[in-house]
Design a protein around this motif. Structure first.
Motif, PDB file in Angstrom:
ATOM      1  N   LEU A 237      18.145  73.012  98.604  1.00  0.00           N
ATOM      2  CA  LEU A 237      18.744  73.933  99.576  1.00  0.00           C
ATOM      3  C   LEU A 237      18.448  75.380  99.182  1.00  0.00           C
ATOM      4  O   LEU A 237      18.117  76.217 100.033  1.00  0.00           O
ATOM      5  CB  LEU A 237      20.250  73.699  99.706  1.00  0.00           C
ATOM      6  CG  LEU A 237      20.934  74.504 100.812  1.00  0.00           C
ATOM      7  CD1 LEU A 237      20.346  74.175 102.183  1.00  0.00           C
ATOM      8  CD2 LEU A 237      22.422  74.251 100.798  1.00  0.00           C
ATOM      9  N   TYR A 238      18.545  75.661  97.903  1.00  0.00           N
ATOM     10  CA  TYR A 238      18.205  77.003  97.403  1.00  0.00           C
ATOM     11  C   TYR A 238      16.748  77.334  97.751  1.00  0.00           C
ATOM     12  O   TYR A 238      16.445  78.438  98.224  1.00  0.00           O
ATOM     13  CB  TYR A 238      18.439  77.080  95.893  1.00  0.00           C
ATOM     14  CG  TYR A 238      17.840  78.301  95.264  1.00  0.00           C
ATOM     15  CD1 TYR A 238      18.463  79.542  95.363  1.00  0.00           C
ATOM     16  CD2 TYR A 238      16.630  78.233  94.573  1.00  0.00           C
ATOM     17  CE1 TYR A 238      17.902  80.672  94.803  1.00  0.00           C
ATOM     18  CE2 TYR A 238      16.064  79.359  94.009  1.00  0.00           C
ATOM     19  CZ  TYR A 238      16.701  80.580  94.113  1.00  0.00           C
ATOM     20  OH  TYR A 238      16.145  81.702  93.562  1.00  0.00           O
ATOM     21  N   LEU A 239      15.848  76.376  97.507  1.00  0.00           N
ATOM     22  CA  LEU A 239      14.432  76.607  97.799  1.00  0.00           C
ATOM     23  C   LEU A 239      14.189  76.812  99.294  1.00  0.00           C
ATOM     24  O   LEU A 239      13.343  77.619  99.684  1.00  0.00           O
ATOM     25  CB  LEU A 239      13.583  75.447  97.274  1.00  0.00           C
ATOM     26  CG  LEU A 239      13.456  75.358  95.751  1.00  0.00           C
ATOM     27  CD1 LEU A 239      12.701  74.101  95.356  1.00  0.00           C
ATOM     28  CD2 LEU A 239      12.792  76.609  95.186  1.00  0.00           C
ATOM     29  N   SER A 240      14.947  76.100 100.131  1.00  0.00           N
ATOM     30  CA  SER A 240      14.780  76.286 101.578  1.00  0.00           C
ATOM     31  C   SER A 240      15.144  77.716 101.973  1.00  0.00           C
ATOM     32  O   SER A 240      14.467  78.326 102.807  1.00  0.00           O
ATOM     33  CB  SER A 240      15.598  75.259 102.363  1.00  0.00           C
ATOM     34  OG  SER A 240      16.976  75.505 102.233  1.00  0.00           O
ATOM     35  N   LYS A 241      16.189  78.259 101.368  1.00  0.00           N
ATOM     36  CA  LYS A 241      16.564  79.640 101.669  1.00  0.00           C
ATOM     37  C   LYS A 241      15.466  80.598 101.226  1.00  0.00           C
ATOM     38  O   LYS A 241      15.110  81.526 101.957  1.00  0.00           O
ATOM     39  CB  LYS A 241      17.873  79.991 100.973  1.00  0.00           C
ATOM     40  CG  LYS A 241      18.342  81.417 101.237  1.00  0.00           C
ATOM     41  CD  LYS A 241      19.625  81.699 100.509  1.00  0.00           C
ATOM     42  CE  LYS A 241      20.081  83.125 100.725  1.00  0.00           C
ATOM     43  NZ  LYS A 241      21.290  83.417  99.942  1.00  0.00           N
ATOM     44  N   ARG A 242      14.921  80.365 100.046  1.00  0.00           N
ATOM     45  CA  ARG A 242      13.829  81.223  99.555  1.00  0.00           C
ATOM     46  C   ARG A 242      12.635  81.173 100.512  1.00  0.00           C
ATOM     47  O   ARG A 242      11.997  82.184 100.772  1.00  0.00           O
ATOM     48  CB  ARG A 242      13.380  80.805  98.142  1.00  0.00           C
ATOM     49  CG  ARG A 242      14.449  80.800  97.072  1.00  0.00           C
ATOM     50  CD  ARG A 242      15.127  82.094  96.771  1.00  0.00           C
ATOM     51  NE  ARG A 242      14.243  83.227  96.660  1.00  0.00           N
ATOM     52  CZ  ARG A 242      14.595  84.480  96.916  1.00  0.00           C
ATOM     53  NH1 ARG A 242      15.823  84.746  97.277  1.00  0.00           N
ATOM     54  NH2 ARG A 242      13.745  85.462  96.795  1.00  0.00           N
ATOM     55  N   MET A 243      12.348  79.973 101.021  1.00  0.00           N
ATOM     56  CA  MET A 243      11.213  79.815 101.938  1.00  0.00           C
ATOM     57  C   MET A 243      11.472  80.530 103.264  1.00  0.00           C
ATOM     58  O   MET A 243      10.573  81.150 103.830  1.00  0.00           O
ATOM     59  CB  MET A 243      10.920  78.335 102.198  1.00  0.00           C
ATOM     60  CG  MET A 243      10.421  77.557 100.996  1.00  0.00           C
ATOM     61  SD  MET A 243       8.856  78.154 100.377  1.00  0.00           S
ATOM     62  CE  MET A 243       9.355  78.833  98.797  1.00  0.00           C
ATOM     63  N   ILE A 244      12.707  80.456 103.759  1.00  0.00           N
ATOM     64  CA  ILE A 244      13.044  81.159 105.006  1.00  0.00           C
ATOM     65  C   ILE A 244      12.857  82.660 104.814  1.00  0.00           C
ATOM     66  O   ILE A 244      12.245  83.337 105.651  1.00  0.00           O
ATOM     67  CB  ILE A 244      14.488  80.840 105.466  1.00  0.00           C
ATOM     68  CG1 ILE A 244      14.589  79.386 105.934  1.00  0.00           C
ATOM     69  CG2 ILE A 244      14.933  81.805 106.566  1.00  0.00           C
ATOM     70  CD1 ILE A 244      16.010  78.911 106.182  1.00  0.00           C
ATOM     71  N   LEU A 245      13.373  83.175 103.700  1.00  0.00           N
ATOM     72  CA  LEU A 245      13.284  84.618 103.447  1.00  0.00           C
ATOM     73  C   LEU A 245      11.845  85.085 103.242  1.00  0.00           C
ATOM     74  O   LEU A 245      11.532  86.245 103.534  1.00  0.00           O
ATOM     75  CB  LEU A 245      14.154  84.995 102.246  1.00  0.00           C
ATOM     76  CG  LEU A 245      15.662  84.848 102.466  1.00  0.00           C
ATOM     77  CD1 LEU A 245      16.426  85.090 101.177  1.00  0.00           C
ATOM     78  CD2 LEU A 245      16.134  85.800 103.572  1.00  0.00           C
ATOM     79  N   SER A 246      10.984  84.185 102.774  1.00  0.00           N
ATOM     80  CA  SER A 246       9.581  84.571 102.589  1.00  0.00           C
ATOM     81  C   SER A 246       8.740  84.296 103.837  1.00  0.00           C
ATOM     82  O   SER A 246       7.535  84.559 103.842  1.00  0.00           O
ATOM     83  CB  SER A 246       8.981  83.838 101.383  1.00  0.00           C
ATOM     84  OG  SER A 246       8.839  82.457 101.652  1.00  0.00           O
ATOM     85  N   GLY A 247       9.354  83.734 104.882  1.00  0.00           N
ATOM     86  CA  GLY A 247       8.645  83.478 106.125  1.00  0.00           C
ATOM     87  C   GLY A 247       7.871  82.166 106.151  1.00  0.00           C
ATOM     88  O   GLY A 247       7.109  81.918 107.079  1.00  0.00           O
ATOM     89  N   ASN A 248       8.093  81.315 105.171  1.00  0.00           N
ATOM     90  CA  ASN A 248       7.392  80.033 105.096  1.00  0.00           C
ATOM     91  C   ASN A 248       8.252  78.956 105.760  1.00  0.00           C
ATOM     92  O   ASN A 248       8.955  78.198 105.106  1.00  0.00           O
ATOM     93  CB  ASN A 248       7.096  79.690 103.633  1.00  0.00           C
ATOM     94  CG  ASN A 248       6.194  78.491 103.487  1.00  0.00           C
ATOM     95  OD1 ASN A 248       6.109  77.652 104.379  1.00  0.00           O
ATOM     96  ND2 ASN A 248       5.531  78.428 102.343  1.00  0.00           N
TER      97      ASN A 248
END
Length: 193
Positions: free
Chosen positions: A71-82
């Motif tokens: 879930l943490y990684l999904s947030k990082r991906m959203i914030l990076s536009g991935n």
């Protein structure tokens, strides 16, 4: 440009966060009461001192820790536009949540196969407490799965992006709380027998 609109939005965001934290404190108090009752009941003469937790509970702990990470990684991906990787991590989190529940039921089955019952004349105080605590946690986990489904839905509707992450952050906070709660419970059961 209306400056009060941004201010009102920030106030609503703070209010939503505060309501979530009131709920978390309430749930924490519920589990504090239940674990306190467990501690007090341990002095009963019919308490099982040789009871071992099933390995399925350990596996479920590993799975739920992994779900917090995804879930943490999904947030990082959203914030990076991935968005593609964010989708994969969000769905992975949901799969891990379901796997957690599967392991919980394997754990219950293992307890039953050892001849311990949770309710009825054959039950013990020890197994009844484990049953109550795990079932109450599972109820919160079901709420967490609903939260995950909402996060996934909103993600696919492209509602989360830099500057618009409040809903995701609220869901993430709740999910991490549910995970931390299970880690507390498993450590409590393991070290306080």
């Amino acid at each position: 440009m209306d400056l009060t609109q941004g201010s009102d939005e920030k106030k609503r965001g703070r209010a939503k966060k505060m309501m979530l934290w009131f709920g978390i404190v309430s749930m924490t108090m519920t589990f504090a009461g239940l674990t306190s009752a467990y501690v007090v009941s341990k002095n009963r003469p019919d308490w099982l001192n040789d009871f071992e937790l099933p390995m399925a509970f350990l596996w479920s702990t590993i799975v739920i820790i992994a779900s917090s990470f995804t879930l943490y990684l999904s947030k990082r991906m959203i914030l990076s536009g991935n968005r593609k990787n964010a989708s994969a991590f969000l769905i992975g989190t949901l799969i891990l949540a379901i796997l957690f529940i599967v392991f919980q039921f394997y754990g219950f089955s293992d307890i039953l196969s050892q001849g311990y019952w949770f309710t009825g004349a054959e039950s013990t105080v020890t197994t009844s407490f484990i049953y109550i605590l795990v079932c109450v946690h599972l109820a919160h986990l079901m709420a967490g799965i609903i939260v995950l489904l909402v996060l996934i839905y909103n993600h696919f509707k492209q509602r989360y992006k830099v500057g618009q992450m409040l809903g995701f952050e609220l869901g993430e906070t709740f999910w991490h709380f549910v995970d931390a709660l299970w880690i507390f419970l498993i450590l409590f059961f393991y070290f306080y027998r």
